[in-house]
Scaffold this motif. Sequence first.
Motif, short mmCIF file in Angstrom:
data_model
loop_
_atom_site.label_atom_id
_atom_site.label_comp_id
_atom_site.label_asym_id
_atom_site.label_seq_id
_atom_site.Cartn_x
_atom_site.Cartn_y
_atom_site.Cartn_z
N LYS A 23 6.37 -27.35 -1.22
CA LYS A 23 7.78 -27.42 -0.80
C LYS A 23 8.00 -28.45 0.30
O LYS A 23 8.93 -29.27 0.21
CB LYS A 23 8.26 -26.06 -0.31
CG LYS A 23 9.66 -26.10 0.29
CD LYS A 23 10.25 -24.73 0.53
CE LYS A 23 9.69 -24.07 1.75
NZ LYS A 23 10.36 -22.78 2.03
N ASP A 107 10.28 -26.32 6.83
CA ASP A 107 11.32 -26.43 5.80
C ASP A 107 12.73 -26.50 6.38
O ASP A 107 13.70 -26.16 5.72
CB ASP A 107 11.21 -25.25 4.81
CG ASP A 107 11.41 -23.89 5.47
OD1 ASP A 107 11.55 -23.83 6.71
OD2 ASP A 107 11.44 -22.88 4.74
N ASN A 228 14.77 -23.36 0.85
CA ASN A 228 13.89 -22.47 0.11
C ASN A 228 13.91 -22.73 -1.39
O ASN A 228 13.00 -22.36 -2.10
CB ASN A 228 14.28 -21.01 0.38
CG ASN A 228 14.04 -20.62 1.84
OD1 ASN A 228 13.02 -20.99 2.42
ND2 ASN A 228 14.98 -19.93 2.43
CA CA Z 1 12.50 -20.45 5.13
#
Ligand code: CA
Length: 462
Positions: A23, A107, A228
């Motif tokens: 990610k 993130d 996310n």
């Molecule tokens: Ca998160």
Amino acid sequence: MNELEAVVLAAGQGKRMLSGTPKVLHPAAGRPLVAYPVRAAIEAGASRVVVVTSPSTRDAVSAALAAALPGADLEFVVQESPRGTGDAARVGLTRVRAERVMILCGDTPLLRSDDLCALVGALEQDPSARLALLSAHLEEPAGYGRVLRDPDGRVSAIREHRDLASDAERAIREVNAGVYVADAAALRDALARIRSDNAQGELYLTDAVALVSSLALRGDASALAGVNDRVQLADAEALLYRRVAERHGAAGVTVRSGARIDDTVMIEPDAVIESGVVLRGATSVGARAVIDVGSVVTDSVVGAEAQVKPYSVITSSSVGERAQIGPFAHLRPDSAIEAEAHIGNFVETKKTRVRRGAKANHLAYLGDGDVGEGANVGAGTIFCNYDGFQKHQTIIGEGAFIGSDSQLVAPVTVGKQAYVATGTTVTRDVPDGALAIGRIKQENKAGYASRLRARLSAQKRG
Ligand code: CA
Ligand code: UD1
């Protein structure tokens, strides 16, 4: 001893991305997600940044960050299994030498160094607090941890969304941004005491908040948006593009709406970036240059006052000062278009140098070549550079004139000031000042067209 260091948590699996790429390495506005919080930490005064990765992502994350932030003092440490943010922070803290530490998530690309500086300042001003966290008010707080305060306003705990215990807790709109500044020793001590008896069976960094004296600083909701899934990635990237456009606007660049400029791009004042333009990677644009509607420029240098007309594609190439490109031109890698040269519509170049003032204005392919200063390449000219096995060079001398619809079969050299007559297939070198002509002699048959027309129309009538 260094005063302030940072830990960036980037070992989560990022399952909701449904991706083979970790990610935190998904790009947003031209940089991997994790580069943004790492850079924010450095800008806020962290002398070193410890990045926590998983065993399988360590090499990729360290390579991506070394490329994105050359010269940054980074250290990488592996969290053996994803046991939660508390475990990740504990692993990161084993490498921290400073007394004070920032903890960030990999993130959250919208986090700004200003927010971090404010958090550091808030902790300094409250001598009784050992930890400061960033919070924000959200109308729809689902998914985030909620900030619980005791009656006199001090932070008593963070409750994760899945562990909310009452309607009163569910009604709380103040959420945890996942950004902390703490006294490193106090945080280490608290993290040694947390347990995983919660809905996710994980070690929550947020549980440490209740174990030390903590304060929460309300920040701007846009700073905390975490990525996310892909939808959140697209939303975050749109905001990043907006920030980049505002930064260039503040520095005297006109950026029309709908342009997408990577965070990595440099632009000098008075340049104009039109709507629908995409500027990517290590691209720079000189003063007063115009990149017109719909052009895509990647890893390229565009000189001052150059004009890139609509819908041109330029990749790993350079465009000199006052050169003109397009509309609908395609400069493929290693094209060097020098000052004041012109590359017109439906012209493709590759590994070709087009020297100062030379022109190829219409419908041509110039591959593996060198076009001399002031030379003119006529419409429909092709450099036949490939024999099915190897690529060969076409060299055109200064001031030469290549007539329309000529083919230059490489390797071949056309001398200075030479002429290639229209429609010639050039297979042998042309000396300086010579004319190359290779075409069947024209014959005119007097009256033939009229006779032909009469015969054909008689046939049609039957
Ligand atoms: Ca998160
Ligand atoms: C976390 C916070 C939540 C906050 C939210 C803000 C916890 C328990 N919850 O939730 O209060 O509102 O962030 O965005 O901290 N990571 C690891 N190792 C792990 C687990 C996670 O390195 O074992 C990293 C992830 O890569 C990610 C970060 O920690 O960068 C946050 O993890 P994530 O699972 O996204 O936490 P949230 O559920 O968003």
